[in-house]
Design a protein around this motif. Structure first.
Motif, short mmCIF file in Angstrom:
data_model
loop_
_atom_site.label_atom_id
_atom_site.label_comp_id
_atom_site.label_asym_id
_atom_site.label_seq_id
_atom_site.Cartn_x
_atom_site.Cartn_y
_atom_site.Cartn_z
N VAL A 76 15.63 -34.72 3.40
CA VAL A 76 16.64 -35.48 4.14
C VAL A 76 16.77 -34.93 5.55
N LEU A 77 16.69 -33.63 5.66
CA LEU A 77 17.00 -32.95 6.91
C LEU A 77 15.90 -33.10 7.94
N ILE A 78 14.72 -33.61 7.55
CA ILE A 78 13.75 -33.97 8.59
C ILE A 78 13.62 -35.49 8.65
N GLY A 79 14.68 -36.18 8.20
CA GLY A 79 14.79 -37.61 8.46
C GLY A 79 14.13 -38.51 7.45
N ILE A 80 13.73 -37.98 6.30
CA ILE A 80 13.15 -38.85 5.29
C ILE A 80 14.27 -39.44 4.44
N THR A 81 14.22 -40.73 4.23
CA THR A 81 15.25 -41.38 3.45
C THR A 81 14.85 -41.40 1.99
N GLU A 82 15.26 -40.35 1.29
CA GLU A 82 14.96 -40.31 -0.14
C GLU A 82 16.23 -40.64 -0.92
N VAL A 83 16.21 -40.40 -2.21
CA VAL A 83 17.28 -40.90 -3.06
C VAL A 83 18.67 -40.42 -2.64
N LEU A 84 18.78 -39.18 -2.23
CA LEU A 84 20.08 -38.64 -1.87
C LEU A 84 20.62 -39.29 -0.59
N LYS A 85 19.71 -39.52 0.34
CA LYS A 85 20.08 -40.13 1.62
C LYS A 85 20.54 -41.58 1.38
N VAL A 86 19.80 -42.30 0.56
CA VAL A 86 20.18 -43.67 0.25
C VAL A 86 21.58 -43.68 -0.36
N GLY A 87 21.83 -42.75 -1.27
CA GLY A 87 23.14 -42.64 -1.90
C GLY A 87 24.23 -42.45 -0.87
N LYS A 88 23.96 -41.54 0.06
CA LYS A 88 24.94 -41.24 1.10
C LYS A 88 25.23 -42.49 1.92
N GLN A 89 24.17 -43.24 2.26
CA GLN A 89 24.35 -44.47 3.03
C GLN A 89 25.23 -45.46 2.27
N ILE A 90 24.96 -45.62 0.98
CA ILE A 90 25.73 -46.57 0.18
C ILE A 90 27.20 -46.15 0.14
N ILE A 91 27.42 -44.86 -0.01
CA ILE A 91 28.80 -44.36 -0.06
C ILE A 91 29.51 -44.64 1.26
N ASP A 92 28.82 -44.36 2.37
CA ASP A 92 29.43 -44.54 3.68
C ASP A 92 29.79 -46.00 3.95
N VAL A 93 28.87 -46.89 3.61
CA VAL A 93 29.10 -48.31 3.86
C VAL A 93 30.30 -48.83 3.07
N ASN A 94 30.45 -48.34 1.84
CA ASN A 94 31.49 -48.87 0.95
C ASN A 94 32.73 -47.99 0.87
N ARG A 95 32.87 -47.11 1.86
CA ARG A 95 33.96 -46.13 1.82
C ARG A 95 35.32 -46.79 1.58
N PHE A 96 35.59 -47.94 2.24
CA PHE A 96 36.95 -48.50 2.18
C PHE A 96 37.16 -49.39 0.97
N GLN A 97 36.16 -50.21 0.61
CA GLN A 97 36.32 -51.05 -0.57
C GLN A 97 36.27 -50.24 -1.85
N TYR A 98 35.39 -49.26 -1.86
CA TYR A 98 35.20 -48.48 -3.11
C TYR A 98 35.38 -46.99 -2.83
N PRO A 99 36.62 -46.53 -2.82
CA PRO A 99 36.85 -45.11 -2.49
C PRO A 99 36.20 -44.17 -3.51
N THR A 100 35.98 -44.65 -4.75
CA THR A 100 35.39 -43.77 -5.77
C THR A 100 33.87 -43.82 -5.75
N ALA A 101 33.30 -44.51 -4.77
CA ALA A 101 31.85 -44.73 -4.75
C ALA A 101 31.05 -43.43 -4.89
N SER A 102 31.54 -42.36 -4.22
CA SER A 102 30.73 -41.12 -4.24
C SER A 102 30.50 -40.62 -5.66
N LEU A 103 31.55 -40.73 -6.49
CA LEU A 103 31.39 -40.30 -7.87
C LEU A 103 30.26 -41.07 -8.55
N TRP A 104 30.29 -42.40 -8.43
CA TRP A 104 29.31 -43.22 -9.14
C TRP A 104 27.91 -43.08 -8.55
N VAL A 105 27.88 -43.06 -7.23
CA VAL A 105 26.55 -43.00 -6.61
C VAL A 105 25.88 -41.65 -6.89
#
Lengths: 224, 251
Positions: free
Chosen positions: A168-197
């Motif tokens: 992730v730290l050299i800019g590759i979008t792997e599974v953890l990075k994708v998860g982070k993106q999904i969490i960030d996008v849905n932060r307000f509608q789904y506050p519990t997203a981080s747990l599920w993702v």
């Protein structure tokens, strides 16, 4: 009824993206693991040579790789080399290279240890039965070495798969990075997203490593 | 039969050093076909090294070793061919742990001598039955007792149809009650006409099995006598002292 938030996993193409991210992880680690196994066996043989230069070279290589955190190696390969030599390696290539260098060193040391652990009288009795060097290695030494290598090799493989999260730290979008993106996008509608993702990421990692453990168990049982 | 045809093993002027240490200091020894020779001597006298030189596991500095007229040169290509003529059993039961008993025995006949599998199996069966271990053929070495493993090791060497058998203290690491079963196998083998060179510390066994006793001390052969003569009337003081150490008397 209040939603639990698990739906976030299935919004749009979220799940497919996570699996795709996992594929990046698996692709990098499998390639690195396969290369490490092959090169590691050669490096292990190289380390058993009596030649003092071979010993010094392998020692320096092994210590260097062990002392350096993998992250530092990744930065050197991705940023450092570009700066210093102008070689523009892409991120995935850098990742495979670094993990292969690391895996080869570790695997080599495992092979060396396993070879050394075969007692001299196994060689003696093979020679006494008229076997030549090739036959002795093929029928007696290598099969025993492989059996001893299996548990630590599986351990190394799963460690490599898990450690690829660093890319992730050299800019590759792997599974953890994708998860982070999904969490960030849905932060307000789904506050519990981080747990599920992150939970899903955990399950995906587990699914990637579990078959390897199963294979190891099967082989250990078969080889006893 | 000409004299040369009767000779199985001929060692002349054998010298071996490890660095500065002289292990074998001019050993001459001839063993005829069908003869059973027991080599005695305190530990470190060079017995094991001599055996290892004979089957090419160890190189030597001077002298020569001939098996059936062919010269032994350690590490040479011809050696793998020659070592098939020499069966050796070691002190540490050295079976291959990753193969079952039957495979341990047939591996070398099939891979080295390129014999048919059925042929090697048939011989293995016959030999295993003789030592009472045919039932264990599917077992792995770790499932066997020390005495059983050592009997398998003897069978494994025999299955190569060697012309001479070397035994290097094969009962030294065994529990006392397992020594007998191994020695019995060797005794039977000797009675069957096998040429044997045995290193052992079992004096009773040596007396029973040997045609000739060779007494080795500090790398030299001090005595080379018929077994009865050696035990009743050794010619050197060193041999007398050695034999004394095995006798216990109430004071």
């Amino acid at each position: 009824m209040r939603a639990s938030g698990i739906e976030v996993l299935f919004l749009g193409s979220n799940f497919a993206r996570l699996v795709e991210g996992l594929w990046v992880t698996v692709r990098i680690s499998l390639l690195a693991v396969l290369l490490s196994l092959l090169l590691g066996i050669l490096f292990g043989l190289f380390m058993t040579l009596q030649n003092p230069i071979a010993r010094a070279v392998s020692r320096v290589y092994l210590e260097f790789i062990r002392i350096m955190p993998q992250l530092v190696l990744l930065f050197i390969a991705y940023f450092g080399v570009t700066r210093a030599f102008g070689w523009n390696w892409d991120a995935e290539f850098s990742a495979v290279l670094v993990f292969t260098l690391w895996g080869t060193a570790e695997m080599g040391d495992l092979v060396r240890g396993a070879l050394k652990s075969i007692p001299q009288h196994q060689y003696d009795s093979a020679y006494a039965l008229g076997m030549n060097r090739r036959q002795t290695f093929l029928y007696i030494i290598i099969p025993q070495t492989l059996r001893r290598l299996l548990p630590p090799t599986i351990n190394l493989t799963t460690r490599m798969i898990k450690t690829t999260s660093l890319v992730v730290l050299i800019g590759i979008t792997e599974v953890l990075k994708v998860g982070k993106q999904i969490i960030d996008v849905n932060r307000f509608q789904y506050p519990t997203a981080s747990l599920w993702v992150y939970g899903a990421v955990f399950v995906l990692y587990f699914l990637a490593c579990w078959p390897i453990s199963l294979l190891a168990k099967y082989l250990e049982k078969r080889w006893r | 039969m000409a004299d040369e045809d009767r000779i199985m093993l001929e060692i002349a002027g054998l010298k071996k050093k490890f660095g500065e240490d002289v292990i074998l200091d001019g050993v001459d020894l001839t063993i005829n076909k069908g003869e059973v020779v027991v080599m005695l001597g305190s530990s470190g006298c060079g017995k094991s090294t001599l055996l290892r030189c004979i089957n090419g596991l160890e190189s030597f500095d001077e002298g020569s070793i001939r098996i059936d007229g062919e010269e032994i040169v350690s590490g040479s290509k011809a050696m793998t061919h020659l070592s098939q003529k020499i069966g050796m059993v070691f002190q540490s039961y050295d079976l291959f742990p990753h193969r079952n008993i039957l495979d341990n025995i047939t591996l070398a006949p099939v891979k080295v001598q390129r014999r048919a599998k059925e042929d090697a199996r048939a011989q293995a069966e016959q030999l295993l039955r003789r030592v009472g271990l045919w039932e264990k053929r599917k077992a792995y070495p770790r499932e066997l007792s020390g005495g059983q493993k050592q009997r398998v090791a003897i069978v494994r060497a025999l299955c190569m149809n060697p012309e001479i058998m070397l035994f290097d203290e094969v009962t030294a690491a065994l529990d006392p009650e397992m020594v007998r079963e191994v020695l019995d196998v060797m005794l039977e083998l000797a009675q069957g006409g096998m040429t044997m060179l045995i290193v052992t510390h079992e004096m009773g066994f040596a007396r029973a099995v040997a045609d000739r006793i060779v007494f080795l001390d500090e790398g030299k052969i001090l005595e080379n006598l018929p077994a009865e003569t050696f035990f009743n009337n050794p010619s050197t003081q060193r041999a007398k002292d050695f034999l004394q150490t095995f006798e216990f008397k109430k004071h």
